[in-house]
Design an enzyme around this catalytic site. Structure first.
Site, mmCIF file in Angstrom:
data_model
loop_
_atom_site.group_PDB
_atom_site.id
_atom_site.type_symbol
_atom_site.label_atom_id
_atom_site.label_comp_id
_atom_site.label_asym_id
_atom_site.label_seq_id
_atom_site.Cartn_x
_atom_site.Cartn_y
_atom_site.Cartn_z
ATOM 1 N N ASP A 31 0.847 -1.189 0.000
ATOM 2 C CA ASP A 31 0.000 0.000 0.000
ATOM 3 C C ASP A 31 0.888 1.246 0.000
ATOM 4 O O ASP A 31 1.880 1.322 0.731
ATOM 5 C CB ASP A 31 -0.912 -0.006 1.232
ATOM 6 C CG ASP A 31 -2.057 0.978 1.099
ATOM 7 O OD1 ASP A 31 -3.209 0.551 0.951
ATOM 8 O OD2 ASP A 31 -1.784 2.210 1.128
ATOM 9 N N ILE A 32 0.519 2.220 -0.823
ATOM 10 C CA ILE A 32 1.326 3.434 -0.972
ATOM 11 C C ILE A 32 1.312 4.299 0.305
ATOM 12 O O ILE A 32 2.261 5.041 0.572
ATOM 13 C CB ILE A 32 0.852 4.232 -2.210
ATOM 14 C CG1 ILE A 32 1.966 5.077 -2.787
ATOM 15 C CG2 ILE A 32 -0.385 5.060 -1.915
ATOM 16 C CD1 ILE A 32 1.662 5.614 -4.193
ATOM 17 N N ASN A 88 -12.931 -3.236 2.410
ATOM 18 C CA ASN A 88 -13.825 -2.098 2.568
ATOM 19 C C ASN A 88 -14.828 -2.166 1.413
ATOM 20 O O ASN A 88 -14.437 -2.392 0.268
ATOM 21 C CB ASN A 88 -13.038 -0.783 2.506
ATOM 22 C CG ASN A 88 -12.119 -0.612 3.696
ATOM 23 O OD1 ASN A 88 -12.462 -0.995 4.813
ATOM 24 N ND2 ASN A 88 -10.938 -0.057 3.489
ATOM 25 N N HIS A 101 -10.085 -5.245 -3.669
ATOM 26 C CA HIS A 101 -8.777 -5.543 -3.088
ATOM 27 C C HIS A 101 -8.946 -5.951 -1.645
ATOM 28 O O HIS A 101 -9.796 -5.419 -0.930
ATOM 29 C CB HIS A 101 -7.828 -4.335 -3.204
ATOM 30 C CG HIS A 101 -8.404 -3.054 -2.685
ATOM 31 N ND1 HIS A 101 -9.301 -2.294 -3.400
ATOM 32 C CD2 HIS A 101 -8.235 -2.430 -1.492
ATOM 33 C CE1 HIS A 101 -9.644 -1.238 -2.674
ATOM 34 N NE2 HIS A 101 -9.015 -1.305 -1.512
ATOM 35 N N HIS A 103 -7.113 -6.105 1.939
ATOM 36 C CA HIS A 103 -6.012 -5.539 2.736
ATOM 37 C C HIS A 103 -5.443 -6.612 3.655
ATOM 38 O O HIS A 103 -6.206 -7.324 4.316
ATOM 39 C CB HIS A 103 -6.511 -4.397 3.629
ATOM 40 C CG HIS A 103 -7.008 -3.184 2.902
ATOM 41 N ND1 HIS A 103 -6.260 -2.038 2.773
ATOM 42 C CD2 HIS A 103 -8.186 -2.932 2.284
ATOM 43 C CE1 HIS A 103 -6.955 -1.123 2.115
ATOM 44 N NE2 HIS A 103 -8.134 -1.638 1.804
HETATM 45 P P1 5GP Z 1 -9.737 1.234 0.147
HETATM 46 O O1 5GP Z 1 -10.000 2.348 1.102
HETATM 47 O O2 5GP Z 1 -10.298 1.500 -1.233
HETATM 48 O O3 5GP Z 1 -10.142 -0.115 0.691
HETATM 49 O O4 5GP Z 1 -8.163 1.143 0.028
HETATM 50 C C1 5GP Z 1 -7.427 1.678 -1.007
HETATM 51 C C2 5GP Z 1 -5.974 1.609 -0.601
HETATM 52 O O5 5GP Z 1 -5.185 1.774 -1.771
HETATM 53 C C3 5GP Z 1 -5.562 2.708 0.376
HETATM 54 O O6 5GP Z 1 -5.022 2.124 1.556
HETATM 55 C C4 5GP Z 1 -4.533 3.518 -0.401
HETATM 56 O O7 5GP Z 1 -3.468 3.983 0.393
HETATM 57 C C5 5GP Z 1 -4.069 2.562 -1.469
HETATM 58 N N1 5GP Z 1 -3.687 3.180 -2.718
HETATM 59 C C6 5GP Z 1 -4.360 4.167 -3.399
HETATM 60 N N2 5GP Z 1 -3.741 4.473 -4.539
HETATM 61 C C7 5GP Z 1 -2.634 3.670 -4.602
HETATM 62 C C8 5GP Z 1 -1.585 3.537 -5.558
HETATM 63 O O8 5GP Z 1 -1.528 4.203 -6.587
HETATM 64 N N3 5GP Z 1 -0.620 2.602 -5.280
HETATM 65 C C9 5GP Z 1 -0.641 1.838 -4.153
HETATM 66 N N4 5GP Z 1 0.356 0.980 -3.978
HETATM 67 N N5 5GP Z 1 -1.631 1.943 -3.224
HETATM 68 C C10 5GP Z 1 -2.609 2.846 -3.446
#
Ligand code: 5GP
Ligand code: ZN
Length: 107
Positions: A31-32, A88, A101, A103
């Site tokens: 995760d970034i 999520n 995705h 986590h």
């Molecule tokens: P969500 O809230 O949709 O379940 O999680 C999305 C996750 O993707 C977040 O934790 C966010 O930091 C991560 N994320 C968003 N954009 C990028 C990206 O371009 N690269 C990576 N490696 N992670 C990302």
């Protein structure tokens, strides 16, 4: 592959990421903006918007996401200590990237 989907781009090698695992169906990358010292994303290459959009035919893929998560936990050494696996689902569930995705989070 969906237009303007960052996880489709990453999954198909069109955007950079810190890649830890790849097979024909799944990629795993860091995760970034990690919420924990270990924060991996287990991502199907197939574009599925959220858990709400899973079809019965995706059940094998879903099982493989969990299997890969378990293997990754072992690989990065958090399996014995323990970790969280989390989806999520949609905006109210905290989803911001609308490409399925899983986590993997560990302190
Ligand atoms: P969500 O809230 O949709 O379940 O999680 C999305 C996750 O993707 C977040 O934790 C966010 O930091 C991560 N994320 C968003 N954009 C990028 C990206 O371009 N690269 C990576 N490696 N992670 C990302
Ligand atoms: Zn996508």
């Amino acid at each position: 592959m969906e237009k303007e989907c960052i996880f489709c781009d990453i999954a198909h090698g069109k955007a950079p990421c810190d890649l830890l695992f790849e097979n024909e169906r799944i990629v795993v990358f860091k995760d970034i903006k990690p919420h924990c010292p270990t924060h991996l994303l287990i991502v199907p290459k197939k574009h599925i918007r959220s858990v709400n959009d899973l079809a019965e035919e995706d059940s094998g893929l879903l099982a493989e996401l969990f299997y890969v998560a378990k293997e990754m936990a072992e690989k990065v050494g958090v399996d014995k200590k323990g970790y969280k696996l989390l989806f999520n689902v949609e905006k109210g569930g905290g989803q911001v990237i609308f490409h399925l995705h899983l986590h993997l989070l560990a302190k």
